[in-house]
Design a protein around this motif. Structure first.
Motif, PDB file in Angstrom:
ATOM      1  N   MET A 145       0.843  -1.210   0.000  1.00  0.00           N
ATOM      2  CA  MET A 145       0.000   0.000   0.000  1.00  0.00           C
ATOM      3  C   MET A 145       0.874   1.254   0.000  1.00  0.00           C
ATOM      4  SD  MET A 145      -3.563  -0.248   0.873  1.00  0.00           S
ATOM      5  CE  MET A 145      -3.892   0.721   2.364  1.00  0.00           C
ATOM      6  N   GLY A 146       0.818   1.953  -1.096  1.00  0.00           N
ATOM      7  CA  GLY A 146       1.535   3.226  -1.147  1.00  0.00           C
ATOM      8  C   GLY A 146       3.039   3.091  -0.996  1.00  0.00           C
ATOM      9  N   ASP A 147       3.573   1.885  -1.232  1.00  0.00           N
ATOM     10  CA  ASP A 147       5.015   1.708  -1.062  1.00  0.00           C
ATOM     11  C   ASP A 147       5.765   2.127  -2.316  1.00  0.00           C
ATOM     12  OD1 ASP A 147       5.130   0.914   1.491  1.00  0.00           O
ATOM     13  OD2 ASP A 147       5.058  -1.234   1.070  1.00  0.00           O
ATOM     14  N   TYR A 148       6.868   2.813  -2.100  1.00  0.00           N
ATOM     15  CA  TYR A 148       7.626   3.301  -3.250  1.00  0.00           C
ATOM     16  C   TYR A 148       9.047   3.649  -2.841  1.00  0.00           C
ATOM     17  CZ  TYR A 148       6.988   7.878  -1.096  1.00  0.00           C
ATOM     18  OH  TYR A 148       7.006   8.930  -0.213  1.00  0.00           O
ATOM     19  N   GLN A 149       9.911   3.755  -3.855  1.00  0.00           N
ATOM     20  CA  GLN A 149      11.243   4.297  -3.668  1.00  0.00           C
ATOM     21  C   GLN A 149      11.408   5.447  -4.651  1.00  0.00           C
ATOM     22  OE1 GLN A 149      13.357   0.367  -4.094  1.00  0.00           O
ATOM     23  NE2 GLN A 149      14.548   1.247  -2.416  1.00  0.00           N
ATOM     24  N   ILE A 150      12.511   6.162  -4.531  1.00  0.00           N
ATOM     25  CA  ILE A 150      12.793   7.251  -5.473  1.00  0.00           C
ATOM     26  C   ILE A 150      13.969   6.819  -6.346  1.00  0.00           C
ATOM     27  CG2 ILE A 150      13.377   9.695  -5.702  1.00  0.00           C
ATOM     28  CD1 ILE A 150      10.772   9.436  -4.258  1.00  0.00           C
ATOM     29  N   GLN A 151      13.916   7.186  -7.634  1.00  0.00           N
ATOM     30  CA  GLN A 151      15.000   6.857  -8.560  1.00  0.00           C
ATOM     31  C   GLN A 151      15.468   8.117  -9.287  1.00  0.00           C
ATOM     32  OE1 GLN A 151      14.124   4.069 -11.812  1.00  0.00           O
ATOM     33  NE2 GLN A 151      16.182   3.210 -11.494  1.00  0.00           N
ATOM     34  N   CYS A 152      16.798   8.275  -9.359  1.00  0.00           N
ATOM     35  CA  CYS A 152      17.375   9.418 -10.063  1.00  0.00           C
ATOM     36  C   CYS A 152      17.333   9.141 -11.568  1.00  0.00           C
ATOM     37  CB  CYS A 152      18.803   9.656  -9.600  1.00  0.00           C
ATOM     38  SG  CYS A 152      19.665  10.912 -10.567  1.00  0.00           S
ATOM     39  N   ALA A 153      16.819  10.100 -12.357  1.00  0.00           N
ATOM     40  CA  ALA A 153      16.712   9.912 -13.812  1.00  0.00           C
ATOM     41  C   ALA A 153      18.084   9.945 -14.484  1.00  0.00           C
ATOM     42  CB  ALA A 153      15.807  10.991 -14.423  1.00  0.00           C
ATOM     43  N   CYS A 193      21.409   8.889 -12.725  1.00  0.00           N
ATOM     44  CA  CYS A 193      22.298   7.772 -12.352  1.00  0.00           C
ATOM     45  C   CYS A 193      21.531   6.480 -12.118  1.00  0.00           C
ATOM     46  CB  CYS A 193      23.130   8.132 -11.125  1.00  0.00           C
ATOM     47  SG  CYS A 193      22.158   8.333  -9.626  1.00  0.00           S
ATOM     48  N   GLY A 194      20.217   6.560 -11.981  1.00  0.00           N
ATOM     49  CA  GLY A 194      19.413   5.353 -11.845  1.00  0.00           C
ATOM     50  C   GLY A 194      19.372   4.746 -10.456  1.00  0.00           C
ATOM     51  N   GLN A 195      20.081   5.328  -9.497  1.00  0.00           N
ATOM     52  CA  GLN A 195      20.059   4.723  -8.153  1.00  0.00           C
ATOM     53  C   GLN A 195      18.693   4.877  -7.491  1.00  0.00           C
ATOM     54  OE1 GLN A 195      22.088   6.575  -4.742  1.00  0.00           O
ATOM     55  NE2 GLN A 195      22.699   8.251  -6.112  1.00  0.00           N
ATOM     56  N   LEU A 196      18.331   3.815  -6.759  1.00  0.00           N
ATOM     57  CA  LEU A 196      17.066   3.788  -6.025  1.00  0.00           C
ATOM     58  C   LEU A 196      17.361   4.075  -4.563  1.00  0.00           C
ATOM     59  CD1 LEU A 196      15.534   0.538  -7.519  1.00  0.00           C
ATOM     60  CD2 LEU A 196      14.343   2.747  -7.466  1.00  0.00           C
ATOM     61  N   TYR A 197      16.521   4.902  -3.933  1.00  0.00           N
ATOM     62  CA  TYR A 197      16.749   5.219  -2.518  1.00  0.00           C
ATOM     63  C   TYR A 197      15.425   5.564  -1.854  1.00  0.00           C
ATOM     64  CZ  TYR A 197      16.683   9.966  -4.477  1.00  0.00           C
ATOM     65  OH  TYR A 197      16.322  11.104  -5.147  1.00  0.00           O
ATOM     66  N   PRO A 198      15.377   5.433  -0.509  1.00  0.00           N
ATOM     67  CA  PRO A 198      14.125   5.733   0.197  1.00  0.00           C
ATOM     68  C   PRO A 198      13.819   7.227   0.179  1.00  0.00           C
ATOM     69  CG  PRO A 198      15.766   4.755   1.691  1.00  0.00           C
ATOM     70  CD  PRO A 198      16.446   4.992   0.393  1.00  0.00           C
ATOM     71  N   ASP A 199      12.543   7.574   0.219  1.00  0.00           N
ATOM     72  CA  ASP A 199      12.112   8.972   0.186  1.00  0.00           C
ATOM     73  C   ASP A 199      12.352   9.632   1.536  1.00  0.00           C
ATOM     74  OD1 ASP A 199      10.988  11.371  -0.462  1.00  0.00           O
ATOM     75  OD2 ASP A 199       8.899  10.644  -0.493  1.00  0.00           O
ATOM     76  N   THR A 200      13.181  10.675   1.542  1.00  0.00           N
ATOM     77  CA  THR A 200      13.398  11.450   2.765  1.00  0.00           C
ATOM     78  C   THR A 200      12.604  12.750   2.723  1.00  0.00           C
ATOM     79  OG1 THR A 200      15.247  12.600   1.735  1.00  0.00           O
ATOM     80  CG2 THR A 200      15.770  10.589   2.978  1.00  0.00           C
ATOM     81  N   GLY A 201      11.936  12.994   1.597  1.00  0.00           N
ATOM     82  CA  GLY A 201      11.218  14.262   1.429  1.00  0.00           C
ATOM     83  C   GLY A 201      12.019  15.248   0.598  1.00  0.00           C
TER      84      GLY A 201
END
Ligand SMILES: [Zn+2]
Length: 423
Positions: free
Chosen positions: A1-9, A11-19
């Motif tokens: 539910m509403g789970d997601y990560q953030i990805q840089c367009a 470098c492509g790295q995935l990381y948790p959303d800190t805001g």
């Protein structure tokens, strides 16, 4: 539910959303959400919260704003289109559209304010020429969450809500939109405040991306063309990102829509740069005499001087990947298009949506759109006449009027006092 990560367009790295809206390695690129739910499950909720699975938030605010897509009959016949879909973002209760401030900016405001509150980012500071400020004021009132809005003095009549609220600190500047932006940057640096981030904020883009989700789930497939007038181009980038998610979902086709975009003459920096094949906007060539040109534009919400055009993941990439095009539209063409649309469909449009409709008319006339394919038009604002019948609009008063002589210490003192009461 509403789970997601953030990805840089970039470098492509995935990381948790800190805001934050920046890559941890500080790449100059848009940061995108990657949702755990690859298949979109529409929730049984009103408005845009239907698409909660693909919004970067964990709680669902009780708001009704959302896009509404329907198949056009009268305007489609006038234009000679077989499958013309209108995604309406405004107030038109007969069609189920309840964006009370009549612009798609409410779709940005809802997840942006919700994400900021979940990430404890601080009170948002929003610079606006009118529509964005009104949308954030309305949603601040509905969500009972404070917001600081900075606008040019001349935009004051555009800032109203449908409910009384003490959650909005409205500051005016004696200047244009660019002056409001510079002032808002200084204010956002004060304690307990944060800049909302504009196009870089994935919550803003995914909020607007619900327009594409609503269209695709209504039509049953990703449309072949997406039509919209652009100032920053954020709405088009959002639609492109949403279409990419729909392709990964697999049930709506494997194609991306051609982006048929437009700007309002004489201020058309992105149309100029795109026509010249440049990723960078050259201010000397593409927006010479900017102040003069901007003052002549009918749809002034389209006059962004610093759009996310060349940035990685921005509008240049969007147009390149989708085989898109940017057209230019005159003030007269926009006004005529507004009238024709209102006659055919029975609802009034804001000037920017008039530019959108005008670009569809020109693209069709010049053979740039195949009238037999699925065409989706994003009506970014309308229903201003209708909302005045339904509500007593409440003007938001400026708490502080500033000009070039107002010192930052004076503004800081005033804002800090307000923040103490609201934080
Ligand atoms: Zn990066």
């Amino acid at each position: 539910m509403g789970d997601y990560q953030i990805q840089c367009a970039a470098c492509g790295q995935l990381y948790p959303d800190t805001g934050s809206n920046e890559c941890p390695d500080r790449h100059a690129a848009l940061q995108r959400t990657v949702y755990t739910a690859q298949r979109l499950q529409c929730a049984d909720l009103p408005g845009m919260m239907r698409f909660y699975d693909w919004l970067p938030i964990h709680c669902k605010p009780a708001v009704t704003a959302g896009p509404v897509t329907y198949r056009s009959v009268a305007f489609a016949r006038e234009m000679g289109f077989s499958n013309l879909y209108i995604t309406f973002n405004g107030f038109w209760p007969e069609k189920g559209a309840s964006v009370k401030t009549c612009s798609f900016k409410e779709l940005e405001a809802v997840p942006t304010m919700q994400r900021a509150s979940e990430k404890k980012s601080g009170i948002l500071v929003v610079a606006s020429a009118g529509n964005t400020g009104r949308a954030f004021a309305q949603i601040a009132a509905e969500m009972n969450t404070p917001v600081v809005v900075v606008i040019p003095k001349k935009s004051l009549p555009l800032i109203w809500t449908t409910i009384q609220t003490d959650q909005v600190l409205l500051i005016t500047v004696d200047g244009d939109y660019s002056d409001a932006i510079s002032r808002s940057i200084a204010i956002a640096a004060l304690p307990h405040l944060t800049a909302e981030g504009g196009a870089k904020n994935c919550a803003r883009r995914d909020g607007m991306g619900t327009v594409m989700l609503d269209a695709a789930t209504t039509i049953g497939r990703i449309p072949d063309y997406y039509v919209q007038a652009v100032g920053s181009g954020t709405g088009a980038i959002a639609a492109w990102e949403a279409a990419q998610r729909l392709v990964r979902d697999g049930r709506y086709g494997s194609h991306l829509p051609h982006m048929i975009l437009s700007q309002n003459l004489p201020f058309v920096p992105m149309a100029n740069a795109w026509k010249a094949g440049r990723r960078e906007i050259d201010p000397m060539i593409d927006m010479a005499d900017a102040t003069q040109a901007i003052s002549q534009v009918y749809a002034d919400v389209l006059t962004n001087r610093n759009p996310p055009y060349g940035i990685t993941g921005g509008l240049f990439d969007c147009l390149t990947e989708t085989g898109g095009e940017i057209f230019t539209v005159s003030n007269d063409e926009a006004r005529q298009a507004q009238r024709l649309f209102e006659e055919c469909e029975g609802i009034d449009l804001d000037p920017a949506a008039g530019v959108t409709v005008a670009s569809l008319i020109t693209a069709a006339r010049d053979g740039n759109i195949d009238p037999c394919r699925d065409v989706m038009i994003n009506i970014t604002g309308g229903g201003y006449k209708r909302v005045q019948e339904a509500y007593d609009l409440v003007p938001v008063n400026a708490a502080l009027a500033t000009d070039r002589t107002t010192g930052m210490d004076q503004i800081a003192g005033f804002v800090n006092d307000w923040v103490k009461e609201h934080a």
